[in-house]
Motif scaffolding. Structure first.
Motif, PDB file in Angstrom:
ATOM      1  N   LEU A 261       0.823  -1.214   0.000  1.00 17.18           N
ATOM      2  CA  LEU A 261       0.000   0.000   0.000  1.00 17.18           C
ATOM      3  C   LEU A 261       0.856   1.263   0.000  1.00 17.18           C
ATOM      4  O   LEU A 261       0.488   2.276  -0.611  1.00 17.18           O
ATOM      5  N   GLY A 262       1.989   1.196   0.665  1.00 21.26           N
ATOM      6  CA  GLY A 262       2.854   2.377   0.715  1.00 21.26           C
ATOM      7  C   GLY A 262       2.137   3.565   1.322  1.00 21.26           C
ATOM      8  O   GLY A 262       1.554   3.486   2.403  1.00 21.26           O
ATOM      9  N   GLY A 263       2.119   4.685   0.601  1.00 19.11           N
ATOM     10  CA  GLY A 263       1.472   5.897   1.100  1.00 19.11           C
ATOM     11  C   GLY A 263      -0.036   5.816   1.142  1.00 19.11           C
ATOM     12  O   GLY A 263      -0.687   6.681   1.755  1.00 19.11           O
ATOM     13  N   TRP A 264      -0.603   4.808   0.506  1.00 19.42           N
ATOM     14  CA  TRP A 264      -2.059   4.643   0.529  1.00 19.42           C
ATOM     15  C   TRP A 264      -2.529   3.842   1.729  1.00 19.42           C
ATOM     16  O   TRP A 264      -3.718   3.585   1.874  1.00 19.42           O
ATOM     17  N   GLY A 265      -1.606   3.433   2.589  1.00 16.08           N
ATOM     18  CA  GLY A 265      -1.957   2.655   3.768  1.00 16.08           C
ATOM     19  C   GLY A 265      -1.769   3.444   5.052  1.00 16.08           C
ATOM     20  O   GLY A 265      -0.829   4.242   5.177  1.00 16.08           O
ATOM     21  N   ARG A 266      -2.655   3.225   5.996  1.00 16.16           N
ATOM     22  CA  ARG A 266      -2.574   3.883   7.303  1.00 16.16           C
ATOM     23  C   ARG A 266      -2.461   2.790   8.372  1.00 16.16           C
ATOM     24  O   ARG A 266      -3.344   1.948   8.500  1.00 16.16           O
ATOM     25  N   LEU A 267      -1.372   2.798   9.115  1.00 14.22           N
ATOM     26  CA  LEU A 267      -1.146   1.768  10.127  1.00 14.22           C
ATOM     27  C   LEU A 267      -1.015   2.427  11.497  1.00 14.22           C
ATOM     28  O   LEU A 267      -0.036   3.129  11.771  1.00 14.22           O
ATOM     29  N   ARG A 268      -2.003   2.193  12.325  1.00 16.60           N
ATOM     30  CA  ARG A 268      -2.007   2.729  13.682  1.00 16.60           C
ATOM     31  C   ARG A 268      -2.121   1.582  14.677  1.00 16.60           C
ATOM     32  O   ARG A 268      -2.863   0.621  14.442  1.00 16.60           O
ATOM     33  N   ALA A 269      -1.404   1.696  15.756  1.00 14.55           N
ATOM     34  CA  ALA A 269      -1.344   0.604  16.734  1.00 14.55           C
ATOM     35  C   ALA A 269      -2.726   0.257  17.279  1.00 14.55           C
ATOM     36  O   ALA A 269      -3.080  -0.921  17.401  1.00 14.55           O
ATOM     37  N   ALA A 270      -3.512   1.268  17.603  1.00 15.12           N
ATOM     38  CA  ALA A 270      -4.837   1.021  18.175  1.00 15.12           C
ATOM     39  C   ALA A 270      -5.744   0.315  17.170  1.00 15.12           C
ATOM     40  O   ALA A 270      -6.479  -0.617  17.522  1.00 15.12           O
ATOM     41  N   GLU A 271      -5.718   0.773  15.913  1.00 13.32           N
ATOM     42  CA  GLU A 271      -6.532   0.136  14.869  1.00 13.32           C
ATOM     43  C   GLU A 271      -6.107  -1.308  14.645  1.00 13.32           C
ATOM     44  O   GLU A 271      -6.941  -2.205  14.524  1.00 13.32           O
ATOM     45  N   PHE A 272      -4.804  -1.517  14.586  1.00 14.01           N
ATOM     46  CA  PHE A 272      -4.291  -2.863  14.367  1.00 14.01           C
ATOM     47  C   PHE A 272      -4.693  -3.798  15.504  1.00 14.01           C
ATOM     48  O   PHE A 272      -5.148  -4.920  15.274  1.00 14.01           O
ATOM     49  N   ALA A 273      -4.548  -3.342  16.750  1.00 11.67           N
ATOM     50  CA  ALA A 273      -4.915  -4.176  17.903  1.00 11.67           C
ATOM     51  C   ALA A 273      -6.399  -4.515  17.882  1.00 11.67           C
ATOM     52  O   ALA A 273      -6.794  -5.661  18.140  1.00 11.67           O
ATOM     53  N   ALA A 274      -7.226  -3.520  17.558  1.00 13.40           N
ATOM     54  CA  ALA A 274      -8.674  -3.751  17.518  1.00 13.40           C
ATOM     55  C   ALA A 274      -9.043  -4.710  16.396  1.00 13.40           C
ATOM     56  O   ALA A 274      -9.845  -5.631  16.588  1.00 13.40           O
ATOM     57  N   ASP A 275      -8.446  -4.524  15.223  1.00  9.25           N
ATOM     58  CA  ASP A 275      -8.758  -5.398  14.086  1.00  9.25           C
ATOM     59  C   ASP A 275      -8.313  -6.833  14.355  1.00  9.25           C
ATOM     60  O   ASP A 275      -9.025  -7.787  14.012  1.00  9.25           O
ATOM     61  N   ALA A 276      -7.137  -7.007  14.953  1.00  9.96           N
ATOM     62  CA  ALA A 276      -6.649  -8.351  15.261  1.00  9.96           C
ATOM     63  C   ALA A 276      -7.546  -9.032  16.286  1.00  9.96           C
ATOM     64  O   ALA A 276      -7.907 -10.206  16.137  1.00  9.96           O
ATOM     65  N   LEU A 277      -7.938  -8.299  17.325  1.00 11.99           N
ATOM     66  CA  LEU A 277      -8.811  -8.858  18.357  1.00 11.99           C
ATOM     67  C   LEU A 277     -10.171  -9.226  17.780  1.00 11.99           C
ATOM     68  O   LEU A 277     -10.699 -10.318  18.029  1.00 11.99           O
ATOM     69  N   GLN A 278     -10.741  -8.337  16.991  1.00 16.36           N
ATOM     70  CA  GLN A 278     -12.064  -8.583  16.421  1.00 16.36           C
ATOM     71  C   GLN A 278     -12.034  -9.720  15.407  1.00 16.36           C
ATOM     72  O   GLN A 278     -12.983 -10.502  15.322  1.00 16.36           O
ATOM     73  N   SER A 279     -10.948  -9.838  14.666  1.00 19.48           N
ATOM     74  CA  SER A 279     -10.808 -10.955  13.725  1.00 19.48           C
ATOM     75  C   SER A 279     -10.784 -12.275  14.480  1.00 19.48           C
ATOM     76  O   SER A 279     -11.398 -13.266  14.047  1.00 19.48           O
ATOM     77  N   GLY A 280     -10.082 -12.301  15.605  1.00 19.18           N
ATOM     78  CA  GLY A 280     -10.032 -13.513  16.420  1.00 19.18           C
ATOM     79  C   GLY A 280     -11.393 -13.883  16.988  1.00 19.18           C
ATOM     80  O   GLY A 280     -11.789 -15.050  16.963  1.00 19.18           O
TER      81      GLY A 280
END
Length: 274
Positions: free
Chosen positions: A157-176
Motif C-alpha cells: 500500500l505504501g502511502g495509501w496505507g494507514r497503520l495505527r497501533a490502536a486500529e491494528f490491535a482492535a482489528d486483530a482482536l475482532q478478527s479472532g
C-alpha cells in the motif's frame, strides 16, 4: 482412523481424558490432543496463513491500482492496513472453517465418533468440549492471520496505507473473536449434518453467497435487512465498524446465531445414535 506413531489418535485422546480425571477437563484435553495429532490441522493452519498473504497482497494491489488509475469513481483513498487484512478474511476463513468442521465430521467419516461418545457419553459435554477447543484455536489464529495480512499489505500500500497501533490491535482482536464464533457455529452445523462436504457447502452458501445475493438490492428493502441479520454480515459489521448498526449489535447477532447452532447441534446429537 488416523494413526500417529505407535498409538492411534483415538488412543491418545482416551489417554488424555484418563490423565485429567474425566469430566469437562478430560473431555477438552482429549479433543485438544486429537486435534493436534493429525497432519491436516498443521496443513490447514499453514494454508490459512499462505492464503491470507495472497489475499492481502491482492487487495492491497487492487487498492493502489484504483487510487492511481484514471477512473476517479473507484478511488478508495488512504485505507487502514489492518482493515485490508479484515477484508481478506472473507475468503481465508473457509480454510479455518474446514478444520473446525472436520473436528466432528471427520469422526463420523471414520467411525471414531463411537469411541468419542464412549469416553464422553453426555452429548452436550462432547460437543461443548469440541467447541471450546475450536474456539481456543480459532481466536489466536484469527488474530495471527490479521497480523500476517497486515505485514504483507503494508509495503504494498505504501502511502495509501494507514497503520495505527490502536486500529491494528482492535482489528486483530475482532478478527479472532469473529473467527472463533463462526468456527463454533459451523462445528455445530457439522454435528447436525455429519457430512464434511454438506457442511462446508452450507457454510459457503450461508456465509458468503446468500448475503451477497440478498445484499445486492435496495438498501432499505426486506432482502437487504435479511442479509444484514445473517452471521457473516453481522461479523463484517462487527469487525469493520461500518454498517446499519453498531459493532456491539453485530457481535450480539453473531453470538446469537452461534448459540442457536450449538443448541441445535446438541438436540440433534441427543435424538439419534452415532
Amino acid at each position: 482412523m488416523a494413526v500417529t506413531g505407535a498409538r492411534t489418535v483415538e488412543e491418545r485422546g482416551a489417554g488424555a481424558a484418563r490423565g485429567t480425571g474425566g469430566g469437562w477437563r478430560g473431555a477438552v484435553a482429549a479433543e485438544w490432543t486429537k486435534l493436534w495429532s493429525v497432519r491436516s490441522t498443521w496443513w490447514g493452519v499453514a494454508s490459512a496463513v499462505a492464503l491470507m498473504a495472497v489475499m492481502a497482497f491482492t487487495l492491497a494491489t487492487s487498492t493502489v491500482s484504483n487510487n492511481t488509475n484514471a477512473v476517479p469513481g473507484d478511488d478508495m483513498g488512504v485505507v487502514s492496513v489492518s482493515g485490508v487484512a479484515v477484508g481478506a478474511l472473507d475468503m481465508v476463513q473457509f480454510v479455518v472453517l474446514a478444520l473446525a468442521i472436520l473436528v466432528v465430521t471427520g469422526e463420523y467419516a471414520t467411525g471414531s465418533i463411537r469411541a468419542t461418545l464412549q469416553w464422553v457419553p453426555p452429548r452436550g459435554r462432547m460437543l461443548g468440549a469440541k467447541a471450546v477447543v475450536v474456539a481456543a484455536v480459532a481466536f489466536p489464529l484469527g488474530a495471527a492471520l490479521n497480523a500476517a495480512g497486515t505485514v504483507v499489505a503494508d509495503p504494498v500500500l505504501g502511502g495509501w496505507g494507514r497503520l495505527r497501533a490502536a486500529e491494528f490491535a482492535a482489528d486483530a482482536l475482532q478478527s479472532g473473536v469473529y473467527l472463533a464464533l463462526v468456527s463454533v457455529l459451523v462445528l455445530a452445523v457439522g454435528a447436525m449434518l455429519r457430512s464434511t462436504a454438506a457442511t462446508l457447502t452450507t457454510a459457503f452458501l450461508f456465509l458468503l453467497v446468500v448475503p451477497m445475493l440478498l445484499g445486492g438490492g435496495d438498501e432499505s428493502g426486506p432482502a437487504r435487512r435479511v442479509s444484514d441479520s445473517l452471521p457473516s454480515s453481522a461479523g463484517r459489521y462487527f469487525m469493520s465498524g461500518e454498517g446499519p448498526y453498531s459493532q456491539a449489535v453485530g457481535l450480539v447477532i453473531l453470538v446469537a446465531w452461534t448459540a442457536v447452532a450449538v443448541c441445535g447441534g446438541v438436540v440433534v446429537l441427543r435424538r439419534r445414535d452415532a
